[in-house]
Design an enzyme around this catalytic site. Structure first.
Site, mmCIF file in Angstrom:
data_model
loop_
_atom_site.group_PDB
_atom_site.id
_atom_site.type_symbol
_atom_site.label_atom_id
_atom_site.label_comp_id
_atom_site.label_asym_id
_atom_site.label_seq_id
_atom_site.Cartn_x
_atom_site.Cartn_y
_atom_site.Cartn_z
ATOM 1 N N LYS A 179 0.868 -1.179 0.000
ATOM 2 C CA LYS A 179 0.000 0.000 0.000
ATOM 3 C C LYS A 179 0.905 1.228 0.000
ATOM 4 O O LYS A 179 2.013 1.203 0.550
ATOM 5 C CB LYS A 179 -0.903 0.035 1.235
ATOM 6 N N ASP A 219 -6.670 4.259 -5.303
ATOM 7 C CA ASP A 219 -7.363 4.200 -4.013
ATOM 8 C C ASP A 219 -8.005 5.578 -3.859
ATOM 9 O O ASP A 219 -8.225 6.288 -4.853
ATOM 10 C CB ASP A 219 -6.373 3.883 -2.881
#
Length: 513
Positions: A179, A219
């Site tokens: 991430k 995202d």
């Protein structure tokens, strides 16, 4: 012990949803003995970094959890995620099982932090901080999104990467976990400013990514525009067309069908399985649904729910909630999406038109959960948005099922209250795995140099989400069996268990690396 898929087959409504295709096999698991011992850590233990006492089970992982508390004391989101997961899979860790694996699993393989200098439209230098947490590569290249938002920090990204490890494992695809992102805020920025930031961000990140190394995606704050700018800079820097380095791309240069829709659609497919198999209702048709958020996941979850005949009664943003007791129409949803996606507006602007007077109401400063009577709740906005008071209100309103569309959107107290009151709970690492699943399918298409049709991709997504649900059920059964039947484990526990076991098996086969 061989684990087979559920033999239950369900007839689905003819609502434009593709027919279910072949099932994916589950894996074999070795038996483990269960020992239960709970330890509660609170402020007196130097753990006053969360809003609640953290219950840590069992004895085996306590040393590792204490190490996390000590080393990562300023990272509350990461500690929350670790504590919840290890407590959830207690029987698998009994008698010190997987201790060595656990010690490595809790530490990212690599954390990158770098400066991102760029100039705004006035020619003034701005500097943001960039991150990439490369959490685990036991199952494949690091895979996970990039988030551009002022709230981004290392704790949030480590929690997201940790959750991503199990989520990606549940897909059955060859995906590791990572991430990343930045505290850059793309809101109210010109296209030129966003482009310059993305190019600067990729100038550093490109050294650490690649189709077989690390494959970022979008995202919060990172959509098709940002992915395009970053891919263009990557291509310029490496001097070749390499579509597999990013997912979430436009279809014109290697993107997949239904990638923007995937998380929302997958959430509804998972919810549909839960509603049918838990005997909540014969189908989603007519169920009253509360959704938080009004971004990508919320919009496409609402769209698919409408196709199933459900009533979508709420959408929200950070300023308040839109509520429609009779359920938004498809035309309403189209106008809301236009307001948010094209005009960059706030939901408070939606009810200014007379055509919605009295039918759709805007409540400033309020979340959806205490608005009315709901059968289903879908938190799709952000972490820890649904708290204990919200859970109480939902249970009192008759809510029977919760599906997490955002990452860790329910607080531990809320989850405990739902489970205490027999509300069926679809955890984020399973219910919102549709996005990364289709990202994985995009990687396969890029590697093969093919482009599948919308129907093909949606069929594969449907199959993956059904298989993920099957694994949650099977994981819950395994945990219940290992506890000697003393505790009935849930879908949430089952998702943690099956994700952990797949990653642990791969890590243990590869040695101490």
């Amino acid at each position: 012990m061989s684990l087979s898929r559920s033999k239950v087959v369900h007839k689905r409504c003819a609502v434009g949803v593709p027919a279910r295709v072949g099932a994916l096999p589950l894996r074999q698991r070795a038996p483990l003995r269960s020992v239960r011992r709970a330890v509660s850590l609170g402020p007196e233990d130097g753990c006053d970094i969360m809003s609640q006492r953290v219950v840590l089970c069992p004895e085996a992982p306590i040393k590792e959890l204490a190490r996390v508390f000590e080393k990562d004391a300023m990272e509350p989101e990461f500690i929350q995620a670790v504590s919840e997961t290890l407590t959830s899979i207690e029987p698998l860790l009994a008698d010190g099982a997987h201790t060595d694996t656990l010690q490595r699993l809790l530490e990212p393989e690599r954390v990158l932090i770098f400066r991102v200098p760029w100039t705004d439209d006035q020619g003034i230098l701005q500097v943001n901080r960039g991150y990439r947490v490369q959490m685990n590569s036991a199952l494949g290249p690091y895979k996970g999104g990039l988030r551009f938002h002022p709230s981004v920090n290392l704790s949030i990204l480590k929690f997201l990467a940790f959750e991503q490890t199990f989520k990606n494992a549940l897909t059955g695809l060859q995906l590791g976990a990572g991430k990343g992102g930045s505290d850059f805020d793309p809101k109210n920025k010109s296209d030129g400013e966003v482009m310059r930031f993305c190019q600067s961000f990729m100038t550093e990140l490109h050294k650490h990514i690649g189709p077989e190394i690390d494959v970022p995606a979008g995202d919060i704050g990172v959509g098709g525009r940002e992915i395009g700018y970053m891919y263009g800079q990557y291509k310029r820097l490496v001097g070749k067309f390499d579509a597999g380095v990013l997912t979430g791309k436009a279809k014109s240069y290697g993107g997949s069908e239904i990638r923007p829709e995937a998380t929302g659609y997958g959430l509804v497919y998972f919810l549909n399985e839960m509603v049918i198999r838990k005997d909540i209702a014969p189908s989603l048709k007519g169920l009253r649904c509360a959704i938080s958020g009004s971004g990508n996941v919320s919009q496409f979850a609402a769209e698919k729910l409408q196709k199933f005949g459900a009533l979508v009664m709420t959408l929200s943003d950070s300023s308040g909630t839109l509520y429609c007791q009779s359920g938004f129409t498809e035309e309403d949803l189209e106008k809301i999406c236009h307001l948010k996606n094209k005009l960059g507006g706030r939901l408070s602007e939606f009810t200014q038109s007379q055509e919605f007077h009295g039918r759709i109401v805007y409540f400033a400063g309020q979340k959806p959960w205490q608005m009315g009577q709901f059968d289903v709740a879908l938190p799709c906005a952000t972490q820890n948005e649904l708290d204990y008071a919200d859970a109480v209100a939902l249970v009192e309103s008759g809510c029977m099922a919760v599906g997490e569309g955002a990452n860790m959107p329910s607080t531990p107290e809320a989850i405990a209250y739902f489970e205490e009151h027999k509300v069926h709970f679809g955890p984020a690492k399973a219910a919102n795995a549709g996005g990364v699943a289709v990202s994985g399918l995009e990687m396969i298409q890029n590697a093969q140099g093919v482009h599948w049709s919308r129907q093909e991709v949606e069929e594969k997504l449907w199959t993956l989400m059904v298989n993920i649900y099957d694994q949650c059920e099977e994981g819950a059964r395994i945990l219940t069996e290992k506890s000697g039947g003393k505790h009935q484990y849930t879908l949430r526990n089952g998702a943690d268990a099956m994700g952990f076991l797949r990653v642990a098996e791969a890590m243990e086969a590869q040695g101490y690396v």
